[in-house]
Design a protein around this motif. Structure first.
Motif, PDB file in Angstrom:
ATOM      1  N   TYR A  38       0.749  -1.147  -0.105  1.00  0.00           N
ATOM      2  CA  TYR A  38      -0.034  -0.006  -0.007  1.00  0.00           C
ATOM      3  C   TYR A  38       0.858   1.417  -0.035  1.00  0.00           C
ATOM      4  O   TYR A  38       0.385   2.400  -0.370  1.00  0.00           O
ATOM      5  N   PHE A  50      -7.120  -5.458  -8.153  1.00  0.00           N
ATOM      6  CA  PHE A  50      -8.370  -5.755  -7.629  1.00  0.00           C
ATOM      7  C   PHE A  50      -9.416  -4.643  -8.043  1.00  0.00           C
ATOM      8  O   PHE A  50      -8.991  -3.505  -8.077  1.00  0.00           O
ATOM      9  N   THR A  52     -13.422  -3.078  -6.615  1.00  0.00           N
ATOM     10  CA  THR A  52     -14.290  -3.173  -5.381  1.00  0.00           C
ATOM     11  C   THR A  52     -15.456  -2.511  -5.787  1.00  0.00           C
ATOM     12  O   THR A  52     -15.662  -1.605  -6.897  1.00  0.00           O
ATOM     13  N   PRO A  54     -17.616   0.203  -5.116  1.00  0.00           N
ATOM     14  CA  PRO A  54     -17.802   1.615  -5.432  1.00  0.00           C
ATOM     15  C   PRO A  54     -17.139   1.792  -6.810  1.00  0.00           C
ATOM     16  O   PRO A  54     -17.841   2.844  -7.486  1.00  0.00           O
ATOM     17  N   GLU A  85     -14.561   7.305   7.183  1.00  0.00           N
ATOM     18  CA  GLU A  85     -14.449   6.195   6.342  1.00  0.00           C
ATOM     19  C   GLU A  85     -13.263   5.596   6.866  1.00  0.00           C
ATOM     20  O   GLU A  85     -12.078   6.188   6.781  1.00  0.00           O
ATOM     21  N   PRO A  88     -10.549   4.402   2.428  1.00  0.00           N
ATOM     22  CA  PRO A  88     -11.232   5.025   1.482  1.00  0.00           C
ATOM     23  C   PRO A  88     -10.830   4.572   0.056  1.00  0.00           C
ATOM     24  O   PRO A  88     -11.390   4.988  -0.941  1.00  0.00           O
ATOM     25  N   GLY A  89      -9.790   3.978  -0.121  1.00  0.00           N
ATOM     26  CA  GLY A  89      -9.030   3.582  -1.215  1.00  0.00           C
ATOM     27  C   GLY A  89      -8.988   4.744  -2.103  1.00  0.00           C
ATOM     28  O   GLY A  89      -8.336   5.867  -1.763  1.00  0.00           O
ATOM     29  N   VAL A 116      -9.581   7.508   7.411  1.00  0.00           N
ATOM     30  CA  VAL A 116      -8.654   6.828   8.123  1.00  0.00           C
ATOM     31  C   VAL A 116      -8.019   5.975   6.920  1.00  0.00           C
ATOM     32  O   VAL A 116      -8.699   5.099   6.433  1.00  0.00           O
ATOM     33  N   GLU A 117      -6.669   6.524   6.587  1.00  0.00           N
ATOM     34  CA  GLU A 117      -6.064   5.922   5.650  1.00  0.00           C
ATOM     35  C   GLU A 117      -4.362   5.644   5.626  1.00  0.00           C
ATOM     36  O   GLU A 117      -4.006   6.405   6.209  1.00  0.00           O
ATOM     37  N   SER A 139      -4.381   8.422  10.533  1.00  0.00           N
ATOM     38  CA  SER A 139      -3.727   7.170  10.114  1.00  0.00           C
ATOM     39  C   SER A 139      -4.454   5.897  10.960  1.00  0.00           C
ATOM     40  O   SER A 139      -4.366   4.979  10.616  1.00  0.00           O
ATOM     41  N   ASN A 154     -15.774   0.083   3.313  1.00  0.00           N
ATOM     42  CA  ASN A 154     -15.931  -1.514   2.341  1.00  0.00           C
ATOM     43  C   ASN A 154     -14.624  -1.902   2.069  1.00  0.00           C
ATOM     44  O   ASN A 154     -13.488  -1.491   1.872  1.00  0.00           O
ATOM     45  N   GLU A 155     -14.621  -3.216   2.147  1.00  0.00           N
ATOM     46  CA  GLU A 155     -13.146  -3.964   2.192  1.00  0.00           C
ATOM     47  C   GLU A 155     -11.826  -3.359   2.742  1.00  0.00           C
ATOM     48  O   GLU A 155     -11.031  -3.135   2.437  1.00  0.00           O
ATOM     49  N   PHE A 156     -12.277  -2.942   4.238  1.00  0.00           N
ATOM     50  CA  PHE A 156     -11.248  -2.563   4.975  1.00  0.00           C
ATOM     51  C   PHE A 156     -10.713  -3.670   5.923  1.00  0.00           C
ATOM     52  O   PHE A 156      -9.668  -3.882   6.001  1.00  0.00           O
ATOM     53  N   ASP A 158     -10.912  -6.966   5.524  1.00  0.00           N
ATOM     54  CA  ASP A 158     -10.161  -8.009   4.876  1.00  0.00           C
ATOM     55  C   ASP A 158      -8.739  -7.708   4.676  1.00  0.00           C
ATOM     56  O   ASP A 158      -7.909  -8.485   4.255  1.00  0.00           O
ATOM     57  N   ALA A 159      -8.513  -6.385   4.894  1.00  0.00           N
ATOM     58  CA  ALA A 159      -7.003  -6.205   4.496  1.00  0.00           C
ATOM     59  C   ALA A 159      -6.177  -6.181   6.332  1.00  0.00           C
ATOM     60  O   ALA A 159      -4.919  -5.826   6.083  1.00  0.00           O
ATOM     61  N   LEU A 160      -6.762  -6.486   7.064  1.00  0.00           N
ATOM     62  CA  LEU A 160      -6.250  -6.301   8.387  1.00  0.00           C
ATOM     63  C   LEU A 160      -5.324  -7.640   8.526  1.00  0.00           C
ATOM     64  O   LEU A 160      -5.895  -8.559   8.394  1.00  0.00           O
TER      65      LEU A 160
HETATM   66  C1  LIG Z   1      -9.138  -3.261  -0.453  1.00  0.00           C
HETATM   67  S1  LIG Z   1      -8.782  -1.384  -0.084  1.00  0.00           S
HETATM   68  C2  LIG Z   1     -10.441  -0.891  -0.230  1.00  0.00           C
HETATM   69  C3  LIG Z   1     -10.621   0.529  -0.653  1.00  0.00           C
HETATM   70  C4  LIG Z   1     -12.164   1.198  -0.703  1.00  0.00           C
HETATM   71  N1  LIG Z   1     -12.733   1.035   0.725  1.00  0.00           N
HETATM   72  C5  LIG Z   1     -12.850   0.638  -1.636  1.00  0.00           C
HETATM   73  O1  LIG Z   1     -13.866  -0.157  -1.604  1.00  0.00           O
HETATM   74  O2  LIG Z   1     -12.567   0.958  -2.746  1.00  0.00           O
HETATM   75  C6  LIG Z   1      -8.445  -1.257   1.546  1.00  0.00           C
HETATM   76  C7  LIG Z   1      -8.336   0.072   1.928  1.00  0.00           C
HETATM   77  O3  LIG Z   1      -7.978   0.148   3.372  1.00  0.00           O
HETATM   78  C8  LIG Z   1      -6.577   0.931   3.407  1.00  0.00           C
HETATM   79  N2  LIG Z   1      -6.147   0.292   4.591  1.00  0.00           N
HETATM   80  C9  LIG Z   1      -5.533  -0.974   4.776  1.00  0.00           C
HETATM   81  N3  LIG Z   1      -4.921  -1.092   6.045  1.00  0.00           N
HETATM   82  C10 LIG Z   1      -5.116  -0.150   6.636  1.00  0.00           C
HETATM   83  C11 LIG Z   1      -5.050   0.318   7.869  1.00  0.00           C
HETATM   84  N4  LIG Z   1      -4.416  -0.428   8.868  1.00  0.00           N
HETATM   85  N5  LIG Z   1      -5.000   1.462   8.475  1.00  0.00           N
HETATM   86  C12 LIG Z   1      -5.602   2.470   7.534  1.00  0.00           C
HETATM   87  N6  LIG Z   1      -6.042   2.264   6.114  1.00  0.00           N
HETATM   88  C13 LIG Z   1      -5.712   0.819   5.683  1.00  0.00           C
HETATM   89  C14 LIG Z   1      -5.702   0.659   2.100  1.00  0.00           C
HETATM   90  O4  LIG Z   1      -4.890   1.683   1.993  1.00  0.00           O
HETATM   91  C15 LIG Z   1      -6.894   0.785   1.284  1.00  0.00           C
HETATM   92  O5  LIG Z   1      -7.359   2.121   1.239  1.00  0.00           O
END
Ligand SMILES: C[S@@+](CC[C@H](N)C(=O)[O-])C[C@H]1O[C@@H](n2cnc3c(N)ncnc32)[C@H](O)[C@@H]1O
Length: 365
Positions: A38, A50, A52, A54, A85, A88-89, A116-117, A139, A154-156, A158-160
């Motif tokens: 990222y 990928f 998403t 939106p 949010e 927010p991608g 929060v990004e 952050s 959305n799809e946040f 799953d990135a943790l």
């Molecule tokens: C799979 S993308 C989804 C983006 C957007 N929500 C969409 O639907 O298009 C994951 C988003 O979460 C952010 N992200 C991932 N891990 C994060 C973290 N620990 N703290 C803040 N943002 C995070 C990424 O940078 C990205 O913006």
């Protein structure tokens, strides 16, 4: 040989400290400040790795905006209200949400946008796209200010990063990432540990098959607990949409995607997206223990249909050219169709206690 600068950096850390937890490996692969996935890439869209919801249809953000407006009314129309949010991608969801919100002037005027990004390139894209809405960035969720809140993501989740545990005999061991004799990353198992055993959900601890892998997502559980505590104290609601499973179950869900294709999770860290399936049961339990009421999960298709997806698309297509109509129809079908994203993706709502059932969740409590 480990590939790339980040592969070498992770390799050096393993040589110095020993094997890493899967969560520590994921955190470095995704967020290393110099070479993390990222930190360097714009991952979303046809040119990325990928796509998403939106990005597929403007309807997604618009209908989530409608959900927020209804819930804002149920919270007693707080003014100001934080609209936050997580992840927010490219800022598409929140942009569509806010444009839809301009149709409800009192609601729109009350909103204070917080994003929060963690990703610098995505934050730069959000700055370009959302300047007119004067967002404030954080952050981490913990850095958001106090006050009434509407939160969307959305799809946040799953990135943790997740930790993984493996059943061996009566015990559990942590699954780790190590280096093999040829300097390649491999999964290994740590020693059996009482801590690992304690972290595995009770229903699986003594019942899972030998060799079963169980995932725990500490960051998702901490977020659910923090939101629960916040909403029991201050008015608020959160809507998460993601893919995941509904009850505690074994299985590694860690996946790597590069240019829309599945690739090895370990081959080239930093070059592929890593994601997991969300454990909605564990998320719900943590949010309830924190003090929030939880609704759902309900299938995404059902949420969007209840919020008026078909009526909205009919209104949009009535004014569209044949080409635009085809694009609008195919986008919305992809979001609603059970064979596409309609049931794979699910929505879950966390809300301050004592409020009415939020729209779209009538049978999903
Ligand atoms: C799979 S993308 C989804 C983006 C957007 N929500 C969409 O639907 O298009 C994951 C988003 O979460 C952010 N992200 C991932 N891990 C994060 C973290 N620990 N703290 C803040 N943002 C995070 C990424 O940078 C990205 O913006």
């Amino acid at each position: 040989m480990t590939a790339g600068a980040l592969g070498r950096k992770i390799g050096r850390r393993i040589s110095a400290e020993g094997p890493l937890s899967v969560a520590a490996y994921m955190a470095m692969a995704l967020h290393d400040p110099d070479d993390g996935y990222y930190a360097r890439r714009e991952p979303i869209g046809a040119q990325g790795d990928f796509i998403t919801a939106p990005e597929i249809s403007q309807l997604f953000g618009e209908l989530i905006g409608l959900w927020c407006a209804v819930v804002w009314g149920e919270l007693g129309r707080p003014d100001p209200v934080i609209l936050a949010e997580l992840g927010p991608g490219r800022g598409v969801l929140i942009g569509d949400l806010l444009r839809a919100a301009t149709g409800i002037p009192d609601f729109y005027r009350a909103l204070r946008l917080h994003l929060v990004e963690a990703s610098a390139p995505l934050r730069a894209e959000q700055e370009r796209r959302l300047a007119q809405f004067a967002p404030i960035w954080a952050s981490r969720f913990e850095d958001l200010p106090d006050g009434p809140m509407l939160l969307v993501a959305n799809e946040f989740l799953d990135a943790l990063p997740v930790r993984q545990f493996v059943r061996r005999g009566p015990d559990w061991s942590e699954r780790l990432v190590a280096l093999d004799g040829e300097n390649r990353f491999v999964f290994v198992e740590g020693p059996p540990s009482p801590v690992a055993r304690l972290l595995v959900p009770e229903g699986l601890r003594d019942n899972a098959a030998q060799g079963a892998v169980v995932e725990i997502c500490p960051a998702a559980l901490a977020l659910a607990a923090a939101l629960g505590a916040r909403f029991s104290d201050q008015p608020g609601a959160a809507l998460f949409v993601d893919y995941g499973y509904l009850s505690n179950r074994p299985g590694s869900t860690l996946r790597a995607l590069h240019r829309h294709q599945a690739v090895s999770e370990l081959a080239a860290p930093g070059t592929a997206d890593l994601s997991i399936f969300v454990n909605f049961a564990a998320f719900t339990e943590a949010a309830r223990a924190g003090g929030a009421e939880v609704y759902g999960p309900v299938p995404q298709g059902r949420l969007l249909t209840t919020l008026g997806a078909r009526e909205r698309i009919a209104a949009l297509t009535a004014r569209a050219t044949p080409g635009q109509r085809r694009a609008l129809d195919s986008g919305v079908e992809r979001l609603l169709d059970p064979g596409a994203m309609g049931t794979l993706f699910k929505a879950i709502a966390l809300i301050s206690p004592g409020l009415p059932t939020p729209p779209g969740f009538d049978t999903g409590r």
